[in-house]
Write a protein that holds these residues in place. Structure first.
Motif, PDB file in Angstrom:
ATOM      1  N   PHE A 118       3.427   5.759   3.330  1.00 19.40           N
ATOM      2  CA  PHE A 118       2.766   5.678   2.026  1.00 19.40           C
ATOM      3  C   PHE A 118       2.821   7.045   1.351  1.00 19.40           C
ATOM      4  N   ILE A 119       2.641   7.032   0.033  1.00 18.53           N
ATOM      5  CA  ILE A 119       2.534   8.269  -0.724  1.00 18.53           C
ATOM      6  C   ILE A 119       1.063   8.660  -0.777  1.00 18.53           C
ATOM      7  N   ASP A 120       0.758   9.850  -0.318  1.00 20.00           N
ATOM      8  CA  ASP A 120      -0.611  10.344  -0.313  1.00 20.00           C
ATOM      9  C   ASP A 120      -0.915  10.963  -1.674  1.00 20.00           C
ATOM     10  N   THR A 121      -1.704  10.275  -2.445  1.00 24.31           N
ATOM     11  CA  THR A 121      -2.091  10.781  -3.765  1.00 24.31           C
ATOM     12  C   THR A 121      -3.546  11.251  -3.783  1.00 24.31           C
ATOM     13  N   GLY A 149      -7.238  15.884  -1.900  1.00 24.69           N
ATOM     14  CA  GLY A 149      -7.069  16.925  -0.889  1.00 24.69           C
ATOM     15  C   GLY A 149      -5.809  16.801  -0.065  1.00 24.69           C
ATOM     16  N   GLY A 150      -5.069  15.710  -0.265  1.00 24.78           N
ATOM     17  CA  GLY A 150      -3.854  15.508   0.507  1.00 24.78           C
ATOM     18  C   GLY A 150      -4.108  15.268   1.977  1.00 24.78           C
ATOM     19  N   ARG A 151      -5.225  14.617   2.275  1.00 25.07           N
ATOM     20  CA  ARG A 151      -5.598  14.409   3.685  1.00 25.07           C
ATOM     21  C   ARG A 151      -5.699  12.940   4.069  1.00 25.07           C
ATOM     22  N   ARG A 152      -5.109  12.087   3.297  1.00 21.56           N
ATOM     23  CA  ARG A 152      -5.149  10.663   3.629  1.00 21.56           C
ATOM     24  C   ARG A 152      -4.409  10.430   4.946  1.00 21.56           C
ATOM     25  N   ARG A 153      -5.014   9.690   5.846  1.00 21.78           N
ATOM     26  CA  ARG A 153      -4.452   9.480   7.180  1.00 21.78           C
ATOM     27  C   ARG A 153      -3.964   8.058   7.399  1.00 21.78           C
ATOM     28  N   TRP A 154      -4.555   7.103   6.663  1.00 29.30           N
ATOM     29  CA  TRP A 154      -4.288   5.707   6.956  1.00 29.30           C
ATOM     30  C   TRP A 154      -3.607   5.020   5.782  1.00 29.30           C
ATOM     31  N   CYS A 155      -2.814   3.988   6.108  1.00 27.98           N
ATOM     32  CA  CYS A 155      -2.183   3.202   5.053  1.00 27.98           C
ATOM     33  C   CYS A 155      -3.237   2.531   4.195  1.00 27.98           C
ATOM     34  N   SER A 156      -4.344   2.140   4.828  1.00 29.49           N
ATOM     35  CA  SER A 156      -5.446   1.488   4.119  1.00 29.49           C
ATOM     36  C   SER A 156      -6.746   1.787   4.845  1.00 29.49           C
ATOM     37  N   VAL A 168       0.817  -1.216   0.000  1.00 27.33           N
ATOM     38  CA  VAL A 168       0.000   0.000   0.000  1.00 27.33           C
ATOM     39  C   VAL A 168       0.849   1.264   0.000  1.00 27.33           C
ATOM     40  N   GLY A 169       2.188   1.113  -0.035  1.00 25.37           N
ATOM     41  CA  GLY A 169       3.053   2.272   0.088  1.00 25.37           C
ATOM     42  C   GLY A 169       3.080   3.175  -1.125  1.00 25.37           C
ATOM     43  N   GLY A 170       2.887   2.583  -2.291  1.00 30.06           N
ATOM     44  CA  GLY A 170       2.955   3.361  -3.511  1.00 30.06           C
ATOM     45  C   GLY A 170       4.326   3.389  -4.140  1.00 30.06           C
ATOM     46  N   LEU A 228      14.606   8.786  -3.304  1.00 31.32           N
ATOM     47  CA  LEU A 228      15.061   9.912  -2.506  1.00 31.32           C
ATOM     48  C   LEU A 228      15.485  11.099  -3.366  1.00 31.32           C
ATOM     49  N   VAL A 229      16.161  10.827  -4.471  1.00 30.72           N
ATOM     50  CA  VAL A 229      16.635  11.946  -5.293  1.00 30.72           C
ATOM     51  C   VAL A 229      15.518  12.548  -6.143  1.00 30.72           C
ATOM     52  N   SER A 230      14.398  11.854  -6.276  1.00 29.89           N
ATOM     53  CA  SER A 230      13.287  12.376  -7.074  1.00 29.89           C
ATOM     54  C   SER A 230      12.302  13.176  -6.234  1.00 29.89           C
ATOM     55  N   ARG A 231      12.647  13.440  -4.995  1.00 32.22           N
ATOM     56  CA  ARG A 231      11.757  14.189  -4.107  1.00 32.22           C
ATOM     57  C   ARG A 231      11.440  15.560  -4.691  1.00 32.22           C
ATOM     58  N   ASN A 232      10.184  15.959  -4.559  1.00 30.78           N
ATOM     59  CA  ASN A 232       9.780  17.292  -4.991  1.00 30.78           C
ATOM     60  C   ASN A 232       8.688  17.809  -4.060  1.00 30.78           C
ATOM     61  N   ASP A 233       8.356  19.073  -4.222  1.00 29.32           N
ATOM     62  CA  ASP A 233       7.406  19.710  -3.310  1.00 29.32           C
ATOM     63  C   ASP A 233       5.999  19.139  -3.422  1.00 29.32           C
ATOM     64  N   ARG A 234       5.692  18.484  -4.517  1.00 30.88           N
ATOM     65  CA  ARG A 234       4.341  17.939  -4.705  1.00 30.88           C
ATOM     66  C   ARG A 234       4.162  16.559  -4.081  1.00 30.88           C
ATOM     67  N   ARG A 235       5.267  15.885  -3.806  1.00 28.19           N
ATOM     68  CA  ARG A 235       5.150  14.531  -3.252  1.00 28.19           C
ATOM     69  C   ARG A 235       4.824  14.605  -1.761  1.00 28.19           C
ATOM     70  N   ARG A 236       3.832  13.826  -1.362  1.00 26.00           N
ATOM     71  CA  ARG A 236       3.421  13.814   0.039  1.00 26.00           C
ATOM     72  C   ARG A 236       3.611  12.401   0.610  1.00 26.00           C
ATOM     73  N   VAL A 237       4.651  12.222   1.404  1.00 22.67           N
ATOM     74  CA  VAL A 237       4.868  10.953   2.091  1.00 22.67           C
ATOM     75  C   VAL A 237       4.254  11.076   3.474  1.00 22.67           C
ATOM     76  N   ARG A 238       3.407  10.141   3.810  1.00 17.39           N
ATOM     77  CA  ARG A 238       2.699  10.164   5.083  1.00 17.39           C
ATOM     78  C   ARG A 238       3.051   8.938   5.933  1.00 17.39           C
ATOM     79  N   GLU A 239       2.804   9.093   7.234  1.00 19.46           N
ATOM     80  CA  GLU A 239       2.927   7.980   8.172  1.00 19.46           C
ATOM     81  C   GLU A 239       1.537   7.668   8.697  1.00 19.46           C
ATOM     82  N   CYS A 240       1.118   6.418   8.573  1.00 20.76           N
ATOM     83  CA  CYS A 240      -0.224   6.026   8.977  1.00 20.76           C
ATOM     84  C   CYS A 240      -0.474   6.361  10.440  1.00 20.76           C
TER      85      CYS A 240
END
Length: 204
Positions: free
Chosen positions: A164-167, A170-177, A4-6, A143-155
């Protein structure tokens, strides 16, 4: 093993079932577990999986050592990606482990014809460290492809901590699943609310 990480490196760190109050269990108990995970992550194909399992059976001590090296890399990857999720700097010790692993992985890639073009291919299919090499390379690319649009979250699910990557729009995903941690979180809130409503009134 849920994926589920993306990204492969996120799914790799998520092979620890929980990372908060109680760590574990570790889903990579054997080298065969590592091979199964790598197949699901599309890091190796079926023929490579068979070759690695045969090699592990013939050299169990080396397979165990390769598994432990992969786990050390996993924890370094976790620290590196968690730093991104927290908006912090990658810890020096984690970065050095990833850097060393990448240095070992790079000579295992070479250019080969692919139709009328050239493509990178791995040349380490028979090595017990194959999966570690490929995870290291995927991690470096991530790691080297990081950009301001990528949102890595912790469940935020109870005792989870998966990355996981929050895609979500609204960028408000809270859970891995939503089906696992999301459901458990809602059930906990419902039970807590129900218990509060059933509590006797303490006012006279």
């Amino acid at each position: 093993m849920r994926m589920v990480g993306g990204h492969a490196c996120l799914d790799f760190v998520n092979t620890v079932d929980a990372r908060r109050d109680v760590w574990g269990p570790d889903l990579l108990q054997t080298y065969a577990d590592l091979v199964v995970w790598a197949g699901r992550a599309d890091l190796i194909d079926v023929d490579e999986a068979r070759a690695l399992l045969a090699e592990a059976s013939a050299r169990p001590l080396l397979a165990e050592a390769a598994l432990e090296k992969a786990k050390i890399l996993r924890e370094a990857v976790y620290a590196a990606v968690q730093a991104e999720a927290a908006g912090a700097r990658v810890p020096d010790d984690a970065l050095q482990i990833v850097r060393d692993a990448v240095a070992l992985a790079l000579p295992k890639r070479s250019l080969f014809p692919s139709g009328d073009r050239l493509a990178w291919q791995w040349t380490d299919a028979a090595s017990l460290n194959t999966i570690g090499h490929r995870v290291a390379f995927e991690t470096a690319e991530f790691l080297v492809s990081r950009n301001d649009r990528r949102r890595v979250r912790e469940c935020t699910g109870p005792n989870c901590g998966w990355l996981f990557i929050d895609t979500s729009r609204g960028g408000r995903r809270r859970w891995c699943s939503d089906e696992s941690c999301g459901t458990r979180s809602r059930v906990r809130r419902f039970r807590a609310k129900a218990a509060g409503n059933m509590a006797p009134n303490s006012k006279n």
